[in-house]
Design an enzyme around this catalytic site. Structure first.
Site, PDB file in Angstrom:
ATOM      1  N   THR A   1       0.812  -1.214   0.000  1.00  0.00           N
ATOM      2  CA  THR A   1       0.000   0.000   0.000  1.00  0.00           C
ATOM      3  C   THR A   1       0.845   1.264   0.000  1.00  0.00           C
ATOM      4  O   THR A   1       0.532   2.245  -0.660  1.00  0.00           O
ATOM      5  CB  THR A   1      -0.902  -0.012   1.253  1.00  0.00           C
TER       6      THR A   1
ATOM      7  N   THR B   1       2.103  -4.638   4.381  1.00  0.00           N
ATOM      8  CA  THR B   1       2.116  -4.875   5.826  1.00  0.00           C
ATOM      9  C   THR B   1       1.716  -6.292   6.227  1.00  0.00           C
ATOM     10  O   THR B   1       2.089  -6.749   7.294  1.00  0.00           O
ATOM     11  CB  THR B   1       1.174  -3.887   6.548  1.00  0.00           C
ATOM     12  N   ASP B   2       0.962  -7.002   5.374  1.00  0.00           N
ATOM     13  CA  ASP B   2       0.435  -8.309   5.800  1.00  0.00           C
ATOM     14  C   ASP B   2       1.543  -9.251   6.277  1.00  0.00           C
ATOM     15  O   ASP B   2       1.396  -9.924   7.299  1.00  0.00           O
ATOM     16  CB  ASP B   2      -0.343  -8.976   4.656  1.00  0.00           C
TER      17      ASP B   2
ATOM     18  N   LYS C   1       1.998  -8.117  13.159  1.00  0.00           N
ATOM     19  CA  LYS C   1       0.798  -7.355  12.787  1.00  0.00           C
ATOM     20  C   LYS C   1      -0.358  -7.904  13.615  1.00  0.00           C
ATOM     21  O   LYS C   1      -0.700  -9.074  13.504  1.00  0.00           O
ATOM     22  CB  LYS C   1       0.509  -7.509  11.292  1.00  0.00           C
TER      23      LYS C   1
END
Lengths: 432, 609
Positions: free
Chosen positions: A104, A179-180, A256
């Site tokens: 992203t 980020t995942d 996360k």
């Protein structure tokens, strides 16, 4: 892709996506640009962008007349003049290298269609973050992937790119990443790279098209961290739901922990290394870290990715676990509570672990494993399952086993390495 | 206004009305506000470049102005969707159905598939930096009966369903603003008319008609702030100006007429400015800002003295040949000076001081000669002055100077105040502000949704119905009343139509005239009162008396108040007993004493025996 009816109508009028058209329905007449069909919804509705900027969907069946007014206008290509400007000569050692891996944070939106594209070139990156113009940086795009598609092979690719940049010289490295799975990549780099400069992974939880995106603050904070004294592999992300400061998390301890919040990344079982206060350009140290220049640069990318990560659940059958384990060179189990698996599964695990390493982690994520407290745990120790008294995250353990298996085939040596903290993934004391 | 003054004037309305749905547009939060604040969130919004690498002028303007915002979070009415920490959920179909009902009412064409868009808004009023909005209907038209009796056709360009923004709580000049998150995401309908309106009066009448059409659906939220109008106004030779946030219908007329006058007067002034510019072609680049703080060191002006003591500066600039310009009235109590002042305010100034003012109101006169010397003023030169932090003063003066010599009426967004004056807010937004909301799937308007919506009666049907049950004069009044919905509800409950209408319109008006706080009488209380009458528990003459009591004690409840204040009906056996006990023989003396408790018809019959 438009459905059959819509496509047929567009074809018959030689109308292509992006053309401007006039449409008559039984009641009204509309003008607008034909937009590409998004996958969901009724694909036989033609999406028209009106001059006021709104999109509307009109059923192809209801269109009585359609005429093409103008062919698609090409978006004017920007002059390359600006990027061709001679760059001020900066000592490469003073520069922060920004490596792009997608996600992203590095994505751009095509405003007409709403489609999201990865920013591929360095120019596009600077265009998205005008503040970067004032920074001593150089950029390099490695690949552009949503992080769920990043594989161990990509970790190696990143490590090799870091090596090349280190050879050119740099002040620090920032890695833009989805980020995942950012915490997997951070753990992998922690094991593979010994670094005298900061290596900071950064991402964004809100898309870059919106004024509220966290991309800018995270990236600028990451650059600040990359210029700092903290020579470790870290993750730099929002610390709270406010736009106030970021945390710098150790690459092997971060995870996360939320699907969508800005402060999704948390340090597990330890304090973050530092607080990054961008407004005041200040870094406040919160826990121990390796100082800049103390470590000699080295990379070691030997990995054996043939490791299973298995979530244990109530009612799990011996046969199921057996099938999941087979054909792997090692396994990390996510057990319950202090690190337990159902008693029924212990002998299957024991059989596997007599030849190949099995490590245990906990679904609780927070807290230390302890296989002394209950009989199940003691039986698991008998089965030589690795993990007693460790406080690692499942992902750090999983990547670690790949790394360790890349370095030894000898089960005793493997167990010893797994029980030793290689990159801060295991701590011995927990104060909170 | 006469024909000449309305020639070429174009006014279009954008009405926004909150819908009374159970949930918000994209989450399951309640739409009913409360004061249960649980935390605060601090966020920044930054301007984002468009696909052409340009930053929208309006967006850039806002992002420069307000770097950090505080959002108050309330339990039950806010969630992570409002804090922009979670993607939107599914579209609230209840809101879309209301949109379809309005489409039918306004003869607009239903859109087959609804696509939500993101409209960039970075003034802080949306945590995401955009507002979600979708067109549900297009190309409608309504007939408006004007007060001169003529009918006017007004086109409805678009009917859109969108998210309400955050409510602004307080403004700390220049930097931080505070918002409340509970209002964000409440569905609202936006009705945009074609620019066919010619005057303030017409604008008001069109807005009234649309407002009551919306209310007649029974699906609109009521109360202060639930409706507001944006108005687009242009006059020939002027420019398109968007006036934001007119909440009161009564103000529309004034705002429109003021704006028409402002543009016309500006066009006249521009001719003079052109003459100045002919003589001084480089005047735009000749701004010279002087720091005149020293001149005011020992000033008698209290406010300047106080500001200087706090370390603020006094900055001034000459405006060549502009003496007398600032005092030019653009409309009553609004001069060219007030116009320029609006620009200075966007930079955090309180306003400007200019040469055409009476300096006695600021409490200084002695410094003017020195000021003139410092600015090297010639006879026809004007000057402006600002007081505040130096960098802000500088940007304010630069902005005001540029605006002062403008030779076109600027296209801009203006804010309406409570007196019907408008003030500069920001440049008009460009077209680059809308792009698809990819987190929300398009919604197909199925036959079921349309059927459901179309079973709701049209406004015309409602009008016809009212004309049948009320006399013509009362019917006209009721159709235009803001109590129309209540009226419909009352007759649904079996209240006699004329009584319902008289109570809603005449009785409340009389009470207001007699200084009762009618605002405190809720619609529920009116209903309760009339039901008491219908059930025979009070008499007709007690209705206004009971409403008076309610206005003083709105929480007590109509039935309780009636009992407590002895307004309950005396009837049957009780009435006979009363007549016997008090030995009342004639109706007149009975009614003198028991007007509020006895139904005269019944008494007459009882007395007849």
């Amino acid at each position: 892709m438009y459905g059959t009816k819509a496509a047929k109508l567009l074809n018959s009028k030689a109308v292509e996506i992006g053309d401007s058209v006039r449409i008559k329905t039984d009641r009204n007449e509309y003008e607008g640009l034909v937009m590409p069909r998004i996958e969901t919804g009724d694909t036989n509705c033609i999406i028209l962008k009106l001059s006021n900027g709104y999109n509307i969907g009109i059923e192809a069946e209801r269109i009585k007349e359609m005429s093409k007014m103008e062919s698609k206008k090409e978006t004017p290509k920007k002059d390359k003049v600006e990027s061709a400007k001679p760059k001020k000569q900066v000592d490469p050692k003073e520069e922060v290298v920004i490596l792009g891996c997608g996600g992203t944070i590095a994505s751009k939106i095509e405003y007409k269609t709403g489609a999201v594209f990865p920013a591929i070139t360095s120019e596009e990156l600077v265009e998205s973050f005008p503040q970067l113009k004032e920074k001593k940086i150089r950029t390099r795009m490695l690949f552009s992937l949503l992080s769920e598609n990043v594989t161990p092979q990509h970790w190696i690719e990143i490590a090799n790119a870091i090596k090349e940049e280190m050879e050119k010289g740099c002040k620090g490295i920032v890695l833009m990443h989805g980020t995942d799975t950012m915490h997997y990549t951070a753990a992998a780099l922690s094991y593979m790279v010994k670094t005298p400069v900061p290596i900071v992974l950064v991402g964004a939880q809100r898309s870059s098209d919106r004024g509220s995106s966290d991309n800018m603050m995270n990236l600028l904070s990451a650059i600040l961290a990359a210029e700092s004294d903290i020579a470790e592999v870290t993750v730099c992300m929002h610390a709270t739901e406010n736009d106030d400061y970021c945390y710098l998390h150790r690459g092997t301890k971060v995870r996360k922990m939320h699907t969508s919040r800005r402060d999704a990344f948390k340090s597990i079982n330890e304090q973050p290394i530092a607080k990054v206060d961008l407004d005041n350009e200040r870094i406040e140290i919160l826990s121990d870290y390796t100082q800049r220049g103390k470590t000699k640069f080295a990379i070691d990318t030997k990995l054996n990715p043939n490791v299973a990560l298995i979530y244990i659940y109530p009612g799990m059958k011996r046969q199921q676990l057996k099938e999941m384990l087979q054909n792997h060179d090692g396994a990390v189990l996510m057990g319950t509570g202090l690190g337990h698996i159902p008693t029924e599964l212990i002998d299957v695990t024991k059989e596997f672990s007599s030849k190949k390493p099995v490590a245990i982690t906990s679904q609780t994520i927070y807290g230390r494993l302890n296989l002394n407290v209950y009989e199940t745990g003691r039986n698991m120790q008998d089965a030589e399952i690795i993990g007693h008294l460790l406080d690692w995250t499942p992902e750090a353990a999983f990547v670690k086993l790949m790394f360790v298996l890349g370095h030894s085939k000898e089960i005793g040596k493997i167990r010893e390495m797994m029980n030793t903290s290689l990159a801060g993934e295991i701590t011995e004391r927990q104060e909170e | 206004m006469d024909k000449e003054t309305t020639e070429g004037v174009k006014v279009g309305l954008e009405l926004h009305q909150r819908l009374s749905t159970k949930h918000k547009l994209f989450c399951k939060c309640s739409t009913k506000g409360n004061e249960d604040k649980s935390r605060e969130i601090k966020r920044k919004l930054h301007a984002v470049p468009s696909e052409l690498g340009q930053i929208d002028p309006a967006a850039l303007f806002e992002s420069k102005k307000a770097p950090l915002h505080t959002y108050d979070f309330y339990k039950g009415t806010c969630c992570l969707v409002e804090t922009d920490d979670e993607p939107p959920h599914e579209i609230n179909e209840e809101a879309i159905e209301i949109g379809i009902i309005i489409n039918k009412m306004m003869n607009a064409e239903n859109i087959d598939e609804i696509h939500f868009m993101r409209k960039t808004v970075i003034d802080g009023s949306n945590t995401s930096g955009f507002q979600r909005t979708a067109i549900v209907g297009l190309n409608g038209k309504i007939m408006v009966i004007l007060s001169n009796g003529k009918e006017k056709e007004v086109g409805i360009q678009t009917i859109a369903i969108e998210e309400e923004s955050c409510g602004i709580i307080g403004e700390q000049k220049g930097s931080m603003e505070r918002f409340r998150l509970d209002r964000l995401g409440i569905p609202l309908v936006e009705i945009a008319t074609t620019p066919v309106i010619k005057s303030g009066k017409e604008a008001r009448e069109v807005a009234e008609t649309i407002g009551l059409m919306l209310r007649s659906t029974g699906k609109m939220m009521r109360g202060i702030g639930t409706i507001r109008q944006d108005i687009n106004i242009s006059v020939p030779g002027g420019a398109r100006v968007e006036v934001k946030g007119v909440q009161d219908l009564d103000l529309i007329e004034k705002v429109v007429d003021n704006e028409i006058s402002r543009q016309k007067k500006l066009i006249e002034l521009i001719q003079k400015i052109n003459e100045i510019k002919k003589k001084n072609p480089n005047i735009d680049g000749e701004l010279k800002i002087e720091d005149v703080t020293d001149i005011f060191k020992n000033t008698k002006s209290k406010f300047i003295k106080k500001a200087v003591e706090k370390g603020n500066s006094v900055l001034a600039a000459k405006l060549k040949s502009m003496k007398g310009f600032f005092g030019t009235e653009l409309y009553p109590e609004f001069r060219y000076g007030s116009e320029l002042s609006g620009y200075a305010k966007t930079q955090g100034m309180g306003g400007i001081i200019h040469c055409d003012e009476d300096m006695n109101k600021y409490g200084f006169t002695e410094e003017i000669a020195e000021l003139a010397k410092k600015l090297k003023l010639e006879d026809d030169d004007g000057w402006i002055m600002v007081v505040g932090e130096k960098p802000k003063c500088e940007s304010a003066l630069a902005l005001v100077y540029k605006r002062a010599y403008e030779t076109k009426v600027p296209e801009e967004t203006r804010r309406a105040d409570l007196e019907g004056k408008t003030h500069y807010m920001r440049p008009l937004p460009g077209a680059a502000r809308m792009y698809p909301e990819t987190d929300v799937q398009p919604l197909k308007i199925t036959k079921e949704i349309v059927k459901k919506a179309e079973s709701a009666p049209s406004f015309k049907e409602i009008e016809e119905k009212i004309k049948k049950i009320l006399n013509p004069e009362m019917a006209q009044k009721m159709i235009r009343s803001d109590k129309l919905n209540l009226f419909l509800e009352l007759i649904e409950e079996g209240i006699e139509p004329t009584l319902a209408a008289v109570t809603c319109e005449d009785t409340l008006k009389t009470l207001r005239r007699d200084n009762f706080d009618v605002g405190k009488i809720g619609e529920e209380s009116i209903k309760e009162t009339l039901l008491l009458y219908k059930e025979g528990r009070i008499v007709k003459s007690a209705i206004p008396e009971l409403l008076k009591l309610i206005s003083k004690d709105p929480k007590a409840g109509a039935a309780a108040l009636a009992k407590q204040m002895k307004l309950t009906k005396i009837t049957g056996k009780e009435l006979k007993e009363l007549l016997a006990k008090e030995n009342i023989k004639d109706l007149q003396s009975l009614m003198i004493r028991y007007r509020l408790n006895v139904d005269p018809q019944e008494a007459k019959e009882v007395m007849k025996g």
